[in-house]
Each structure stands twice: as C-alpha cells, then as structure tokens.
Design an enzyme around this catalytic site. Structure first.
Site, PDB file in Angstrom:
ATOM      1  CE1 TYR A 174      -1.223   3.883   9.301  1.00  0.00           C
ATOM      2  CE2 TYR A 174      -0.248   3.094   7.257  1.00  0.00           C
ATOM      3  CZ  TYR A 174      -1.219   3.006   8.231  1.00  0.00           C
ATOM      4  OH  TYR A 174      -2.191   2.039   8.144  1.00  0.00           O
ATOM      5  N   PRO A 208      -3.929   0.225  18.851  1.00  0.00           N
ATOM      6  CG  PRO A 208      -5.795  -1.076  18.348  1.00  0.00           C
ATOM      7  CD  PRO A 208      -5.101  -0.402  19.484  1.00  0.00           C
ATOM      8  CG  HIS A 211      -2.061  -0.910   1.146  1.00  0.00           C
ATOM      9  ND1 HIS A 211      -3.139  -0.837   1.997  1.00  0.00           N
ATOM     10  CD2 HIS A 211      -2.331  -1.925   0.297  1.00  0.00           C
ATOM     11  CE1 HIS A 211      -4.017  -1.780   1.693  1.00  0.00           C
ATOM     12  NE2 HIS A 211      -3.536  -2.454   0.663  1.00  0.00           N
ATOM     13  CE  LYS A 264       3.659   3.564  13.331  1.00  0.00           C
ATOM     14  NZ  LYS A 264       4.174   3.242  12.004  1.00  0.00           N
ATOM     15  CE1 TYR A 309      -5.737   3.433  11.296  1.00  0.00           C
ATOM     16  CE2 TYR A 309      -5.253   3.613   8.947  1.00  0.00           C
ATOM     17  CZ  TYR A 309      -4.985   3.073  10.193  1.00  0.00           C
ATOM     18  OH  TYR A 309      -3.956   2.176  10.334  1.00  0.00           O
TER      19      TYR A 309
END
Length: 404
Positions: free
Chosen positions: A399, A307, A86, A311, A215
């Site tokens: 990220y 979560p 991704h 990480k 998200y």
C-alpha cells in the site's frame, strides 16, 4: 501518411527537440520537469485544453516513492503544506473493522492524500516558471520512424500542421492515446481483465467521515470513504456496469453508502450536495513491452489497474522515475543500458502492483454469480488478515509502495 507541412511556420513550434512527450497529464508533465532539470530539451503535446486537463477528477493517494519523486522534481512545496499524511488505513468487512498501521508495519513509511488535480496544477506552475513548452489542443498526432534513428512527430495546432524531429518519444497519453496504437499489433502482448462492475464516485464539500481512508467490503457491494482535504470528501460505491449517473440522486447515493459502512462510522457521516458524480468501469490491463524502438510508454498508455489499491498515478510515477533516469544517463554519459532495461524494470513493478490491486478488488467486492464458496473465501481472507501480522505487513508494504 505524413500530412502536408507546407503551411507550417517554423517559428510556431521547435523544429527539433530531444524528447517529444505525448500527453500533458501528470506523468507527461512530471517527465518534462525532470528532463528540464537535467538539461534535456523536451516538448509536451496535449490533445486537450489546459482547463480540461485541470478539470479532471482523479485519485488522491500518493505512495512514499511518488511523494519523494515530486519533491525531487521541485513541485512538493504545496503538497507538503496542504497534503494529509496518513500512517494507517481502515478495512471493514460486514461491520468488522481492522486498522492497518502502515507506519508500524513498514518502519515508518506513510502515504500522502493529495489530489491528482493538485499534482497536475503544481506541475503546470513549475513548467510555466521554467519556460517549458507545453502545446495544448494538439490534434492528429502521428509518430513516425520510431525504429529508425531520426523519429519525428507531426500534429495539428488550429489550422496548421507541424513537425518536430526528436531523439525519443515518450508516450504518456493514456489508455486511449495514439502512442500504444502506433506500435504494430504483432509487436505487443496485451493482458486484460474487465471486472463486472464499476465505481460510482461522488465528490462533496463535507468533512471526511473518518481521518483515514475506509475500505469497506459488504454483501451489497464495496464502498470507499476517501477525502481530498479536511473539508472535501470523495466517496465511492460499487455498482453494476449498466447503471447511469442520472439515476443516482444524492439521497440515493448517501443511503447506499451508509448501508455498506460499519454502524459506528456510518453514524458520523455528514452528507451534502454533490459537486461531481461519475461512474468508472474497473479493469486490469498491461501491454508488453513498454518500448518500441525509440518510443517508450509510461502510465496508463501501458497499464491500467483497478483503483482499489490506489496504484494508477503511483505506477505512472515509478515509470517516469525509471524513464527519466535512463534518458538522463543517455544524454549525460552516453549510457544506454537504462533505456535497454526500461521496459523490464518498469514491468517488474507494474505486475506486482497489478497483483496487489487485483487482490484488493477480489477480496472486498461483491462479484455477481460467484457463489457461496467465493463468499467464504473473502471471509477467510479477512480473518487471516486480522489474525496475522505478516499478512497485514504484506498489505502495508504494498500500500505504501514497493521500492523503485
């Protein structure tokens, strides 16, 4: 108290090894693999059965550094074939959508969607192929003489107790394991934040609603659309801590998820029967230091992150990177500088990941009783993210993973 070992047969387990690794999850198995490749003898002790370890449903987003580390460990072939690369991620807030172009913002870095269960299976296969020693259903594990020069570990297999002498112990046995509890309380500093909600997760054999993770922040609560493959999806909705899984039918879950997603994404959702549902509480936790004598903590034994930032497994991977390098330098060159610096090096990265996960959580979740001001702050955070490339770049570099 050291158990009576008179009934122990030396042929059952090695009497001595270089490193005893407590915990046979992905962090323990990865450390075992890397040490084996470096010629360092080690034994893994796992409290559960292999089938149980492989049945655990866990996260599935790997940072660039974790991907590279798995490849160096010789366990990246199936990941590279089946994992989903991704180069972006979607964030929505009350029907507003924003794509974070990870590759553009980080000079080509990406993440890999590949389930933790699959990582663990690959590591097991590699340990089997190399003849690694992984002892399952090891009960009553106790760590001894950790500050002395001859540490040893005792445990029970079936009806027999065993003892393994070693040079070092690696505590990779998670938040509830024996390793951190073997450190005297006055030698540890514990930092913790418990969030007033959890995540209800559902796994289903349905195609993902979107080709990237979504998200979603919403006044009803946070939601996450993730996947394990092109045909298996993992979805989450924020829920109160007192909720029970059995009160959530599949229909109730899908209805709630749709209510929190932007309309155009919700319209593409394919629903189906759940394979698994569970509720996980959210907490931030750090234990300092990550070393006590000849015991080194790694992964969830030393730290927990919510979560939201993906990480948990990735922090365990960076711990294992630092620890395997330090142990290799000790055995190959007699250089103990890496062992001395391990805790500080690992914690420097841990706290940055804790900050990022805390920021993602506070920005996208609905907090009970936080009031109108906090809600406006969340809106302002999203507005700033949408208007500032620098803000998006900061999100993206965290990220995909800060450098080791």
């Amino acid at each position: 108290m050291t158990p009576d070992l008179s009934g122990c047969s030396p042929a059952d387990v090695p009497a001595r090894t270089g490193v005893v690794i407590v915990g046979g999850g992905p962090s323990g198995l990865l450390l075992s693999q890397l040490l084996h490749l470096a010629g360092i003898a080690n034994v893994v002790l796992e409290r559960r059965s292999r089938a149980y370890v492989l049945s655990r449903i866990r996260a599935g987003v790997l940072e660039q550094g974790a991907v590279d580390l798995l490849r160096r460990a010789g366990v990246g072939a199936r990941m590279d074939r089946e994992g989903l690369v991704h180069d972006g991620v979607e964030i929505s807030f009350h029907d507003r959508r924003l794509r974070i172009d990870l590759a553009d913002l980080t000079e080509g870095k990406t993440v890999m969607v590949y389930g933790q269960t699959e990582v663990t299976a690959d590591l097991y296969e590699a340990r089997d192929a190399m003849g690694g020693t992984v002892l399952h259903e090891a009960e009553h594990v106790q760590l001894h003489d950790l500050e002395g020069g001859r540490p040893f570990v005792t445990f029970r297999l079936g009806e027999r107790y065993h003892r393994i002498e070693c040079d070092f112990v690696a505590g990779c046995d998670g938040f509830h394991g024996v390793s951190r509890r073997s450190i005297p309380a006055d030698r540890l500093r514990l930092f913790e934040m418990v969030y007033p909600f959890g995540w209800l997760g559902l796994l289903a054999d349905v195609p993902p609603v979107h080709d990237e993770l979504v998200y979603a922040g919403h006044e009803r609560g946070f939601a996450l659309c993730s996947m394990r493959s092109r045909t298996r999806s993992r979805y989450y909705v924020q829920c109160p801590l007192d909720e029970k899984v059995e009160d959530w039918s599949d229909d109730r879950f899908w209805t709630e998820l749709v209510s929190r997603l932007p309309a155009d994404i919700a319209g593409r959702l394919v629903t189906g029967p759940s394979i698994e549902k569970s509720i996980a509480p959210l907490r931030s936790f750090v234990a300092e230091p990550m070393r006590f004598g000849r015991l080194f903590l790694a992964g969830d034994a030393a730290h927990i992150v919510p979560p939201t930032g993906a990480k948990g497994l990735n922090l365990a991977a960076s711990d294992i990177h630092y620890l395997s390098e330090a142990l290799t330098a000790h055995y190959r060159r007699g250089d103990d500088s890496g062992l001395a610096a391990y805790s500080d090096r690992a914690l420097a990265r841990v706290w940055k990941a804790e900050r990022f996960s805390w920021w993602m959580t506070t920005t996208l979740h609905a907090f009970p009783d936080r009031g109108a001001f906090a809600a406006r702050m969340q809106e302002a955070e999203f507005d700033y993210l949408a208007s500032s490339r620098a803000a998006r770049q900061a999100l993206a570099e965290n990220y995909v993973g800060l450098p080791y």
